[in-house]
Structure formats: structure tokens, C-alpha cells
Design a protein around this motif. Structure first.
Motif, PDB file in Angstrom:
ATOM      1  N   TYR A   1      15.666  43.556  39.221  1.00  0.00           N
ATOM      2  CA  TYR A   1      16.975  43.175  39.763  1.00  0.00           C
ATOM      3  C   TYR A   1      17.463  44.176  40.793  1.00  0.00           C
ATOM      4  O   TYR A   1      17.078  45.351  40.761  1.00  0.00           O
ATOM      5  N   LYS A   2      18.263  43.665  41.694  1.00  0.00           N
ATOM      6  CA  LYS A   2      18.896  44.508  42.708  1.00  0.00           C
ATOM      7  C   LYS A   2      20.372  44.130  42.774  1.00  0.00           C
ATOM      8  O   LYS A   2      20.709  42.943  42.831  1.00  0.00           O
ATOM      9  N   ILE A   3      21.226  45.126  42.755  1.00  0.00           N
ATOM     10  CA  ILE A   3      22.674  44.891  42.777  1.00  0.00           C
ATOM     11  C   ILE A   3      23.175  45.012  44.205  1.00  0.00           C
ATOM     12  O   ILE A   3      22.869  45.983  44.905  1.00  0.00           O
ATOM     13  N   VAL A   4      23.936  44.008  44.624  1.00  0.00           N
ATOM     14  CA  VAL A   4      24.513  44.000  45.971  1.00  0.00           C
ATOM     15  C   VAL A   4      26.030  43.825  45.833  1.00  0.00           C
ATOM     16  O   VAL A   4      26.507  42.728  45.551  1.00  0.00           O
ATOM     17  N   PRO A   5      26.818  44.912  46.003  1.00  0.00           N
ATOM     18  CA  PRO A   5      28.272  44.756  45.909  1.00  0.00           C
ATOM     19  C   PRO A   5      28.800  43.894  47.061  1.00  0.00           C
ATOM     20  O   PRO A   5      28.421  44.103  48.216  1.00  0.00           O
ATOM     21  N   VAL A   6      29.625  42.895  46.708  1.00  0.00           N
ATOM     22  CA  VAL A   6      30.157  41.965  47.713  1.00  0.00           C
ATOM     23  C   VAL A   6      31.671  41.855  47.597  1.00  0.00           C
ATOM     24  O   VAL A   6      32.237  42.187  46.557  1.00  0.00           O
ATOM     25  N   THR A   7      32.284  41.383  48.663  1.00  0.00           N
ATOM     26  CA  THR A   7      33.730  41.134  48.782  1.00  0.00           C
ATOM     27  C   THR A   7      34.520  42.441  48.755  1.00  0.00           C
ATOM     28  O   THR A   7      34.007  43.475  48.336  1.00  0.00           O
ATOM     29  N   PRO A   8      35.792  42.394  49.183  1.00  0.00           N
ATOM     30  CA  PRO A   8      36.625  43.592  49.119  1.00  0.00           C
ATOM     31  C   PRO A   8      36.791  44.133  47.690  1.00  0.00           C
ATOM     32  O   PRO A   8      37.170  45.280  47.493  1.00  0.00           O
ATOM     33  N   PHE A   9      36.494  43.299  46.680  1.00  0.00           N
ATOM     34  CA  PHE A   9      36.596  43.751  45.291  1.00  0.00           C
ATOM     35  C   PHE A   9      35.328  44.465  44.821  1.00  0.00           C
ATOM     36  O   PHE A   9      35.246  44.862  43.656  1.00  0.00           O
ATOM     37  N   GLN A  10      34.334  44.606  45.726  1.00  0.00           N
ATOM     38  CA  GLN A  10      33.075  45.291  45.392  1.00  0.00           C
ATOM     39  C   GLN A  10      32.484  44.749  44.094  1.00  0.00           C
ATOM     40  O   GLN A  10      32.176  45.486  43.150  1.00  0.00           O
ATOM     41  N   GLN A  11      32.340  43.428  44.046  1.00  0.00           N
ATOM     42  CA  GLN A  11      31.797  42.754  42.865  1.00  0.00           C
ATOM     43  C   GLN A  11      30.280  42.913  42.860  1.00  0.00           C
ATOM     44  O   GLN A  11      29.624  42.692  43.869  1.00  0.00           O
TER      45      GLN A  11
ATOM     46  N   ILE B   1      20.321  34.306  41.865  1.00  0.00           N
ATOM     47  CA  ILE B   1      21.418  35.193  42.271  1.00  0.00           C
ATOM     48  C   ILE B   1      22.560  34.984  41.290  1.00  0.00           C
ATOM     49  O   ILE B   1      23.035  33.859  41.105  1.00  0.00           O
ATOM     50  N   ILE B   2      22.968  36.064  40.635  1.00  0.00           N
ATOM     51  CA  ILE B   2      24.062  36.003  39.667  1.00  0.00           C
ATOM     52  C   ILE B   2      25.362  36.405  40.359  1.00  0.00           C
ATOM     53  O   ILE B   2      25.461  37.484  40.931  1.00  0.00           O
ATOM     54  N   ASP B   3      26.343  35.516  40.319  1.00  0.00           N
ATOM     55  CA  ASP B   3      27.692  35.749  40.858  1.00  0.00           C
ATOM     56  C   ASP B   3      27.723  36.077  42.363  1.00  0.00           C
ATOM     57  O   ASP B   3      28.160  37.165  42.763  1.00  0.00           O
ATOM     58  N   PRO B   4      27.275  35.125  43.199  1.00  0.00           N
ATOM     59  CA  PRO B   4      27.381  35.339  44.651  1.00  0.00           C
ATOM     60  C   PRO B   4      28.819  35.120  45.123  1.00  0.00           C
ATOM     61  O   PRO B   4      29.203  34.046  45.568  1.00  0.00           O
ATOM     62  N   GLY B   5      29.617  36.183  45.036  1.00  0.00           N
ATOM     63  CA  GLY B   5      31.055  36.072  45.291  1.00  0.00           C
ATOM     64  C   GLY B   5      31.438  35.985  46.756  1.00  0.00           C
ATOM     65  O   GLY B   5      32.564  35.600  47.084  1.00  0.00           O
ATOM     66  N   GLY B   6      30.524  36.343  47.651  1.00  0.00           N
ATOM     67  CA  GLY B   6      30.833  36.326  49.081  1.00  0.00           C
ATOM     68  C   GLY B   6      29.774  37.082  49.855  1.00  0.00           C
ATOM     69  O   GLY B   6      28.722  37.418  49.309  1.00  0.00           O
ATOM     70  N   ASP B   7      30.068  37.375  51.137  1.00  0.00           N
ATOM     71  CA  ASP B   7      29.125  38.117  51.998  1.00  0.00           C
ATOM     72  C   ASP B   7      27.728  37.498  51.961  1.00  0.00           C
ATOM     73  O   ASP B   7      26.716  38.182  51.765  1.00  0.00           O
TER      74      ASP B   7
ATOM     75  N   HIS C   1      31.468  33.450  35.404  1.00  0.00           N
ATOM     76  CA  HIS C   1      32.800  32.869  35.195  1.00  0.00           C
ATOM     77  C   HIS C   1      33.375  32.432  36.530  1.00  0.00           C
ATOM     78  O   HIS C   1      32.745  32.614  37.570  1.00  0.00           O
ATOM     79  N   GLY C   2      34.566  31.827  36.481  1.00  0.00           N
ATOM     80  CA  GLY C   2      35.083  31.133  37.650  1.00  0.00           C
ATOM     81  C   GLY C   2      36.005  31.899  38.576  1.00  0.00           C
ATOM     82  O   GLY C   2      36.647  31.295  39.431  1.00  0.00           O
ATOM     83  N   HIS C   3      36.091  33.214  38.451  1.00  0.00           N
ATOM     84  CA  HIS C   3      36.988  33.963  39.334  1.00  0.00           C
ATOM     85  C   HIS C   3      36.400  34.098  40.738  1.00  0.00           C
ATOM     86  O   HIS C   3      35.196  34.279  40.910  1.00  0.00           O
ATOM     87  N   LEU C   4      37.288  34.050  41.704  1.00  0.00           N
ATOM     88  CA  LEU C   4      36.908  33.957  43.116  1.00  0.00           C
ATOM     89  C   LEU C   4      35.935  35.038  43.578  1.00  0.00           C
ATOM     90  O   LEU C   4      34.989  34.760  44.312  1.00  0.00           O
ATOM     91  N   ASP C   5      36.161  36.290  43.147  1.00  0.00           N
ATOM     92  CA  ASP C   5      35.294  37.372  43.623  1.00  0.00           C
ATOM     93  C   ASP C   5      33.872  37.261  43.062  1.00  0.00           C
ATOM     94  O   ASP C   5      32.961  37.943  43.527  1.00  0.00           O
ATOM     95  N   HIS C   6      33.685  36.369  42.086  1.00  0.00           N
ATOM     96  CA  HIS C   6      32.354  36.135  41.521  1.00  0.00           C
ATOM     97  C   HIS C   6      31.716  34.849  42.038  1.00  0.00           C
ATOM     98  O   HIS C   6      30.501  34.700  41.966  1.00  0.00           O
ATOM     99  N   VAL C   7      32.529  33.912  42.518  1.00  0.00           N
ATOM    100  CA  VAL C   7      31.973  32.595  42.893  1.00  0.00           C
ATOM    101  C   VAL C   7      32.249  32.187  44.338  1.00  0.00           C
ATOM    102  O   VAL C   7      31.784  31.138  44.778  1.00  0.00           O
ATOM    103  N   GLY C   8      32.966  33.005  45.103  1.00  0.00           N
ATOM    104  CA  GLY C   8      33.442  32.596  46.427  1.00  0.00           C
ATOM    105  C   GLY C   8      32.364  32.151  47.407  1.00  0.00           C
ATOM    106  O   GLY C   8      32.595  31.274  48.230  1.00  0.00           O
TER     107      GLY C   8
ATOM    108  N   GLY D   1      30.583  43.485  36.192  1.00  0.00           N
ATOM    109  CA  GLY D   1      31.015  42.824  37.418  1.00  0.00           C
ATOM    110  C   GLY D   1      31.500  43.786  38.490  1.00  0.00           C
ATOM    111  O   GLY D   1      31.519  43.448  39.674  1.00  0.00           O
ATOM    112  N   HIS D   2      31.898  44.976  38.076  1.00  0.00           N
ATOM    113  CA  HIS D   2      32.393  45.989  39.021  1.00  0.00           C
ATOM    114  C   HIS D   2      32.033  47.361  38.467  1.00  0.00           C
ATOM    115  O   HIS D   2      32.011  47.554  37.252  1.00  0.00           O
ATOM    116  N   GLY D   3      31.754  48.307  39.356  1.00  0.00           N
ATOM    117  CA  GLY D   3      31.555  49.685  38.929  1.00  0.00           C
ATOM    118  C   GLY D   3      30.157  49.988  38.430  1.00  0.00           C
ATOM    119  O   GLY D   3      29.241  49.161  38.521  1.00  0.00           O
TER     120      GLY D   3
END
Length: 217
Positions: A5-15, A30-36, A58-65, A193-195
Motif C-alpha cells: 500500500y501507498k498513502i497519498v494525502p489528499v484535499t485540504p484536510f490531508q485525508q 483505492i481506499i477513500d479517494p477524497g479528491g486530487d 464512510h460518506g464524509h466529503l474528504d473521503h469520497v469527494g 483517515g488523517h495523521g
């Protein structure tokens, strides 16, 4: 043979979006393609893997955008979360407004997930656990082979998910962590999801929200 696996932080929330793949078949999810999504496509190309599905915790925007447009570009199905998060996916325009994101249209996944389901990535297996509390339909993905869990916003290093959103519930979240995550074993590394990453064992000792009760002597 193992899950990579490779982690790619996306969106201003750094998801923490995760690209996971089977190193035998090079099939990926791809798990939780929130943006970018251009950035995600570039990483996929660099890795030389073939994405066959998008997985949602889950359905929050920074995870599904970025999910619906990316699914269209790659022509792949959207798998998850559990159906109780449908109201979050239908409420994406409102979420976009609330968080100052570009307008994100509602969408429905190709398949909802349930506790005990299995997702195959090439020759690798991800077990699905329904872990409500942060949102009612939250799920996590666990690879027993790689001893890694992708836990969305259930658990963080030193913290747990927020429960002040609609249909969030603190006791339910703590119960999900203690009954679904801890039994997987102290050695399991989790991608939140963050950090930063951590292990379940480390959180059982140090996390002020869910540390095990210390015995009295």
C-alpha cells in the motif's frame, strides 16, 4: 506474495487516501479517494498497478469527494460503505457548501458493504468490519496477511473519530473500537483517515479515549 500500500494525502484536510495492491497480479484498489484525482492517477501510473475498484470507509466529503469522477475515468465500481451512510452520500452538495469544497454531486455506490464481507484485490483479501459511531455506516478494511487495517475516521494515533456530526455516537464508536478492532491483535498496524500510522497495541496502552482500564493492585 502480499498486500502492498501507498498513502497519498489528499484535499485540504490531508485525508490519507490509500492505494492498495496485490504484488502478484498488480491489481489495485483505492481506499477513500477524497479528491486530487489527477495526483492519484499519477501515483497509480508510477506504481504500474491496475485499479479495479474504489473502496469507501464512510460518506464524509474528504473521503469520497473524488470518487464518482475517478470511477468514471477508470471505469471501475464503487464498493462501500455500509448502507446507513447513504444520507451522507446523498447530502454531498450540502457538505461541499459547509466545508468550502467544489460542488460534489450525490452518488450511490455500485455495492454496499456489510459486516463480514470480503473484498478481493488480486489474490489478496480484505475483510470488512462494520464500525459505526463516527458515522452509522462506517466500515474498515483489514488484511490478515499484511497485518494492516485501513480504519478511516474510527481511530487515530492518540485520538478517535468525532461523534458530533449527524448520527454520530460516542459510546457506539468506543464499542466499535474495542469489539471490532482490538480483537484483530496488538501487532496490527492501522492507517487512519488523517495523521500518522500506529498499532492497535500502542493505542490500547496510550490512547486516552480507548486505552484499556489499568488493573488495580
Amino acid at each position: 506474495m502480499s498486500l502492498q500500500y501507498k498513502i497519498v494525502p489528499v484535499t485540504p484536510f490531508q485525508q490519507n487516501c490509500s492505494i492498495v495492491w496485490c504484488d502478484e497480479t498488480h491489481q489495485a484498489a483505492i481506499i477513500d479517494p477524497g479528491g486530487d484525482i489527477q495526483q492519484l492517477q499519477q501515483v497509480v501510473e508510477e506504481l504500474g498497478v491496475n485499479v479495479t475498484q474504489l473502496l469507501l470507509t464512510h460518506g464524509h466529503l474528504d473521503h469520497v469527494g473524488g470518487t464518482a469522477p475517478l470511477a468514471q475515468i477508470l471505469n471501475v465500481p464503487i464498493i462501500g460503505p455500509q448502507r446507513d451512510d447513504e444520507f451522507w452520500l446523498q447530502g454531498l452538495p450540502r457538505q461541499s457548501e459547509m466545508f468550502g469544497f467544489p460542488l460534489t454531486e450525490p452518488f450511490a455506490p455500485t455495492q454496499w458493504l456489510n459486516d463480514g464481507d470480503i473484498v478481493k484485490v488480486g489474490n489478496q483479501t480484505l475483510q470488512v468490519f462494520h464500525t459505526p459511531g463516527h458515522t452509522p455506516g462506517h466500515v474498515i478494511f483489514y488484511s490478515a496477511d499484511a497485518q494492516v487495517a485501513f480504519v478511516g475516521d474510527v481511530l487515530f494515533k492518540g485520538g478517535i473519530g468525532r461523534t458530533d456530526f449527524p448520527q454520530g455516537d460516542h459510546p457506539t464508536l468506543v464499542n466499535s473500537i474495542k469489539t471490532k478492532l482490538w480483537p484483530l491483535g496488538n501487532e496490527v498496524t492501522f492507517v487512519p483517515g488523517h495523521g500518522p500510522l500506529s498499532t492497535f497495541g500502542h493505542e490500547r496502552v496510550t490512547n486516552p479515549f480507548v486505552a484499556d482500564e489499568m488493573p488495580l493492585y
